[in-house]
Scaffold this active site. Structure first.
Site, PDB file in Angstrom:
ATOM      1  N   LYS A  95      44.674  32.895  36.146  1.00  0.00           N
ATOM      2  CA  LYS A  95      43.310  32.505  36.510  1.00  0.00           C
ATOM      3  C   LYS A  95      43.257  30.990  36.696  1.00  0.00           C
ATOM      4  O   LYS A  95      43.836  30.239  35.905  1.00  0.00           O
ATOM      5  CB  LYS A  95      42.357  32.952  35.396  1.00  0.00           C
ATOM      6  CG  LYS A  95      40.883  32.731  35.699  1.00  0.00           C
ATOM      7  CD  LYS A  95      40.010  33.278  34.562  1.00  0.00           C
ATOM      8  CE  LYS A  95      38.528  33.143  34.859  1.00  0.00           C
ATOM      9  NZ  LYS A  95      37.695  33.661  33.755  1.00  0.00           N
ATOM     10  N   SER A 142      34.155  37.006  35.249  1.00  0.00           N
ATOM     11  CA  SER A 142      34.553  35.950  36.156  1.00  0.00           C
ATOM     12  C   SER A 142      36.027  35.984  36.568  1.00  0.00           C
ATOM     13  O   SER A 142      36.400  35.345  37.543  1.00  0.00           O
ATOM     14  CB  SER A 142      34.266  34.590  35.518  1.00  0.00           C
ATOM     15  OG  SER A 142      35.038  34.434  34.344  1.00  0.00           O
ATOM     16  N   SER A 198      34.471  38.573  30.707  1.00  0.00           N
ATOM     17  CA  SER A 198      35.169  38.236  31.954  1.00  0.00           C
ATOM     18  C   SER A 198      36.584  38.770  32.119  1.00  0.00           C
ATOM     19  O   SER A 198      37.138  38.636  33.206  1.00  0.00           O
ATOM     20  CB  SER A 198      35.204  36.726  32.138  1.00  0.00           C
ATOM     21  OG  SER A 198      33.980  36.304  32.651  1.00  0.00           O
TER      22      SER A 198
END
Ligand code: GLN
Length: 491
Positions: free
Chosen positions: A80, A155, A179
């Site tokens: 990420k 997210s 997330s």
């Protein structure tokens, strides 16, 4: 020919270690898959093709010299874009950090590299990890591999979509209110939010420091276990990392379900819950019972307060953490301002997106004098009550099972105009971060529209071995992966 990109991370590791395939073959298979599908999915912020192939070659060289290059040797992984990777942009999905190149690696990345992992690239995310659909990224729109008209969740939407689309067998995400688990559920892959303190956050760009945790996505629970053993553990550079020994999680996966007590909190199955989601989670519980688990209903009475509490504390912490982006030391700086105040103001209003600004304003408000006691302080007290709910529950049961999300993946734009609707997608996940305990999302079924459904399994602090063990047992019983896969990318 068998498609290597479809294999789990653990299977790839076995074949690389036995030298049935090379790391370069595994890496090339992922890169080829990216060429075929990334244009439609857009999971990646950047792809590090040359570096990945060079690392893979070095790993293959080490194996051929008879060395052991580490427990993840040769395994391609995606990260990420909120985790600092030395020498490459780490944007956090924000214009503010578009040109930020960290001079160091996050501890999790250093550990992955030391264990021989091959870094494939950085994945897209909601700006500063604020969101539940990845639509808040200042950059590309990431699509759900099961249905390209739908969001991948967020997210960590890029990390979940990369694994679901077979572009990476394993990826890392972060979870502040859901997330990792929510995109895992939307994309039909397992994902683990770890106990607060289990994994070092040095080099993770902070959103809400009392809630943020790093964790893995994988194709299988074993993938999660293998990755967690590498990234977990005390780090002198992160004072919130815990001095708790790190077991070999993967070697403990075969524990029987017999005599495990699973609690089912009635507040997580409210009237009006999507009947297909309820059905899939209850069907998994029925299987667990058939395998010898004891299932009992229980109550977590303060559940209704969790979303307001989360959105007070998370925004308060975000407003404080994001104060550092003032255009002075690093990040975006507006051109042409003549006085300092104007430079701050313009840098921040031009750099941040709408949702981030909304959070900064909400957070500043709940911390402001006159309101602090009514909001922030009260939320901290409710947080204690939520923790007491779980402490009491874990006196009676070993693990708790709930749906991960109240719906399957929604369509683009469906919730962007109404922030509250977006916030409600965290209704089953955010409490877990407030309490600081681990939880895993496991694919447990498919809705009639062909979208995956996730079950959330929650345990007490540092119960990851049991959590992973029970998840692995249920996974092999349900065998979701052999029955279902995203077909939107087959064309
Ligand atoms: N969707 C939640 C939020 O917007 C959780 C985000 C996260 O876990 N990073 O705050």
């Amino acid at each position: 020919m068998e498609e290597l990109f479809r294999l789990s991370g653990s299977e790839l590791l076995r074949r690389i270690r036995s030298r049935e395939i090379s790391s370069q073959e595994a890496t090339r298979a992922c890169l080829r898959r990216m060429k075929a599908v990334e244009g439609r999915v857009r999971a990646f912020r950047c792809i590090l093709e040359e570096e990945a192939l060079a690392t893979a070659e070095a790993i293959d060289g080490a194996f051929s010299r008879g060395e052991d290059p580490g427990s993840l040797a040769g395994l391609p992984v995606a990260l990420k874009d909120v985790l600092c990777l030395a020498g490459h942009p780490t944007t956090c999905g924000s214009r503010v950090l578009e040109k930020f190149i960290p001079p160091y690696d996050a501890t999790v990345i250093r550990r992955l590299k030391e264990a021989g992992a091959v870094i494939l690239g950085k994945t897209n995310m909601d700006e500063f990890a604020m969101g539940s659909s990845t639509e808040n990224s200042a950059f590309e729109k990431t699509r759900n591999p099961w249905d390209l008209d739908r969001v991948p969740g967020g997210s960590s939407g890029g990390s979940a979509a990369a694994v679901a689309a077979d572009m990476a067998p394993v990826s890392l995400g972060t979870d502040t209110g859901g997330s990792i688990r929510q995109p895992a559920a939307f994309c039909g892959v397992p994902g683990l939010k770890t106990t607060y303190g289990r994994v070092s956050r040095f080099g993770l760009v902070a959103f809400a420091s009392s809630l943020d945790q790093i964790g893995p996505f994988g194709k299988t629970v074993e993938d999660l276990a293998r990755t967690l053993s590498v990234i977990a553990g005390y780090d002198p550079r992160d004072s919130t990392s815990a001095r708790v020994p790190v077991p070999d999680y993967a070697s403990q996966l075969s524990a029987p379900l017999r005599s495990i007590r699973l609690g089912v909190p009635k507040e997580y199955f409210p009237a009006g819950l999507d009947s297909q989601i309820e059905g899939a989670v209850r069907a998994m519980l029925t299987r667990a019972e058939a395998m010898g688990a004891r299932v009992e209903e229980l109550s977590l009475p303060h559940t209704d307060f969790s979303i307001p509490t989360y959105y007070i504390l998370a925004t308060a912490e975000a407003s404080s953490n994001l104060a550092r982006y003032d255009g002075v030391r690093y990040g975006y700086r507006a051109e042409g301002a003549h006085v300092l105040g104007e430079m701050y103001r313009r840098s921040r209003s031009e750099g941040f997106g709408r949702e981030v600004k909304r959070r900064i304003m909400l957070g500043t408000y709940v911390l402001s004098s006159g309101y602090y006691d009514a909001y922030y302080l009260k939320a901290q007290k409710v947080r204690t009550l939520l923790k007491a709910d779980f402490d009491a529950a874990f006196e009676k049961v070993d693990l708790i099972v709930t749906p991960t999300t109240p719906s399957t993946a929604f369509r683009f734009g469906e919730k962007t105009e109404d922030p509250l609707q977006m916030y409600l997608s965290d209704i089953f996940t955010a409490t877990i971060n407030l309490v600081g305990i681990p939880a895993l999302s496991l694919p447990c079924g498919i809705a009639r529209d062909g979208l995956p459904i996730g079950a959330q399994i929650v345990g007490p602090a540092f119960s990851e071995p049991r959590l992973l063990g029970v998840a692995a047992a249920l996974e092999s019983e349900m065998d979701f992966r052999s029955h279902h896969r995203p077909k939107a990318l087959d064309a």
